[in-house]
Write a protein that holds these residues in place. Structure first.
Motif, PDB file in Angstrom:
ATOM      1  N   ASN A  95       0.796  -1.225   0.000  1.00 58.27           N
ATOM      2  CA  ASN A  95       0.000   0.000   0.000  1.00 58.27           C
ATOM      3  C   ASN A  95       0.828   1.275   0.000  1.00 58.27           C
ATOM      4  O   ASN A  95       0.303   2.350   0.253  1.00 58.27           O
ATOM      5  CB  ASN A  95      -0.978   0.037   1.176  1.00 58.27           C
ATOM      6  CG  ASN A  95      -2.062  -0.989   1.035  1.00 58.27           C
ATOM      7  OD1 ASN A  95      -2.444  -1.342  -0.081  1.00 58.27           O
ATOM      8  ND2 ASN A  95      -2.561  -1.480   2.139  1.00 58.27           N
ATOM      9  N   GLU A  96       2.116   1.198  -0.273  1.00 59.04           N
ATOM     10  CA  GLU A  96       2.959   2.390  -0.286  1.00 59.04           C
ATOM     11  C   GLU A  96       2.510   3.381  -1.351  1.00 59.04           C
ATOM     12  O   GLU A  96       2.522   4.584  -1.125  1.00 59.04           O
ATOM     13  CB  GLU A  96       4.436   2.021  -0.481  1.00 59.04           C
ATOM     14  CG  GLU A  96       5.068   1.418   0.753  1.00 59.04           C
ATOM     15  CD  GLU A  96       4.982   2.325   1.976  1.00 59.04           C
ATOM     16  OE1 GLU A  96       5.247   3.541   1.867  1.00 59.04           O
ATOM     17  OE2 GLU A  96       4.625   1.810   3.043  1.00 59.04           O
ATOM     18  N   THR A  97       2.111   2.904  -2.513  1.00 62.40           N
ATOM     19  CA  THR A  97       1.678   3.818  -3.564  1.00 62.40           C
ATOM     20  C   THR A  97       0.388   4.523  -3.183  1.00 62.40           C
ATOM     21  O   THR A  97       0.175   5.672  -3.548  1.00 62.40           O
ATOM     22  CB  THR A  97       1.481   3.073  -4.895  1.00 62.40           C
ATOM     23  OG1 THR A  97       0.560   2.001  -4.695  1.00 62.40           O
ATOM     24  CG2 THR A  97       2.787   2.516  -5.418  1.00 62.40           C
ATOM     25  N   LYS A  99      -0.493   5.176   0.027  1.00 59.27           N
ATOM     26  CA  LYS A  99      -0.144   6.088   1.121  1.00 59.27           C
ATOM     27  C   LYS A  99       0.493   7.376   0.598  1.00 59.27           C
ATOM     28  O   LYS A  99       0.234   8.449   1.109  1.00 59.27           O
ATOM     29  CB  LYS A  99       0.825   5.406   2.091  1.00 59.27           C
ATOM     30  CG  LYS A  99       0.188   4.319   2.904  1.00 59.27           C
ATOM     31  CD  LYS A  99       1.233   3.661   3.781  1.00 59.27           C
ATOM     32  CE  LYS A  99       0.669   2.464   4.506  1.00 59.27           C
ATOM     33  NZ  LYS A  99       1.711   1.766   5.273  1.00 59.27           N
ATOM     34  N   LYS A 100       1.332   7.264  -0.438  1.00 56.41           N
ATOM     35  CA  LYS A 100       2.010   8.435  -0.981  1.00 56.41           C
ATOM     36  C   LYS A 100       1.012   9.397  -1.607  1.00 56.41           C
ATOM     37  O   LYS A 100       1.000  10.561  -1.279  1.00 56.41           O
ATOM     38  CB  LYS A 100       3.055   8.020  -2.021  1.00 56.41           C
ATOM     39  CG  LYS A 100       4.265   7.362  -1.428  1.00 56.41           C
ATOM     40  CD  LYS A 100       5.236   6.968  -2.509  1.00 56.41           C
ATOM     41  CE  LYS A 100       6.407   6.204  -1.910  1.00 56.41           C
ATOM     42  NZ  LYS A 100       7.325   5.725  -2.935  1.00 56.41           N
ATOM     43  N   GLY A 101       0.193   8.879  -2.525  1.00 57.82           N
ATOM     44  CA  GLY A 101      -0.796   9.734  -3.184  1.00 57.82           C
ATOM     45  C   GLY A 101      -0.133  10.814  -4.000  1.00 57.82           C
ATOM     46  O   GLY A 101       1.078  11.007  -3.985  1.00 57.82           O
ATOM     47  N   THR A 102      -0.943  11.551  -4.716  1.00 60.24           N
ATOM     48  CA  THR A 102      -0.403  12.640  -5.530  1.00 60.24           C
ATOM     49  C   THR A 102      -0.741  13.993  -4.940  1.00 60.24           C
ATOM     50  O   THR A 102      -0.201  14.999  -5.373  1.00 60.24           O
ATOM     51  CB  THR A 102      -0.967  12.568  -6.962  1.00 60.24           C
ATOM     52  OG1 THR A 102      -2.391  12.687  -6.890  1.00 60.24           O
ATOM     53  CG2 THR A 102      -0.589  11.264  -7.639  1.00 60.24           C
ATOM     54  N   GLY A 103      -1.672  14.018  -4.005  1.00 61.44           N
ATOM     55  CA  GLY A 103      -2.081  15.287  -3.416  1.00 61.44           C
ATOM     56  C   GLY A 103      -3.086  16.035  -4.266  1.00 61.44           C
ATOM     57  O   GLY A 103      -3.551  17.106  -3.902  1.00 61.44           O
TER      58      GLY A 103
END
Length: 121
Positions: A95-97, A99-103
């Motif tokens: 789920n790291e991608t 959690k990071k998100g693009t905002g």
């Protein structure tokens, strides 16, 4: 190639729907129907290879991304608890991608069903 793809789909249905005879039967009937519908396609046509690739992709998705759940009985929380059948081929991401998100929210996906879009009019 088509026979190998068909066998991969059948194996994947067995993995994905183990212990669920109804779903296993339905998935196999659907696979058989789709392959029979395309049985007469000539091997040299590009569409044939595309359909074989799609079958291989279906097999991969069934093996790695389909997880079945069954209600846990007798816990007092029957409506809320499920036991998931996760097997060794189930894709387990970290789920790291996510959690990071693009905002940035994707275009056209306003919060609250488009209420912010109405506010700007």
């Amino acid at each position: 190639m088509a026979l190998a793809a068909y066998r991969h789909v059948l194996r994947s249905t067995r993995i994905a729907f183990q212990d669920d005879a109804r779903m296993l039967y339905a998935a196999r009937v659907e696979a058989r129907s789709r392959f029979n519908n395309n049985r007469s396609l000539p091997v040299e046509i590009m569409d044939t290879q595309q359909k074989i690739n799609e079958a291989e992709e279906v097999a991969r998705i069934l093996r790695q991304n389909v997880v079945q759940g069954q209600k846990v009985e007798g816990t007092g929380l029957e409506d809320k608890r499920y036991r998931l059948r996760i097997h060794n081929e189930t894709e387990k991401g970290d789920n790291e991608t996510i959690k990071k998100g693009t905002g940035v929210a994707p275009a056209g996906n306003a919060c609250c069903g488009g209420a912010s879009e109405l506010a700007h009019r």
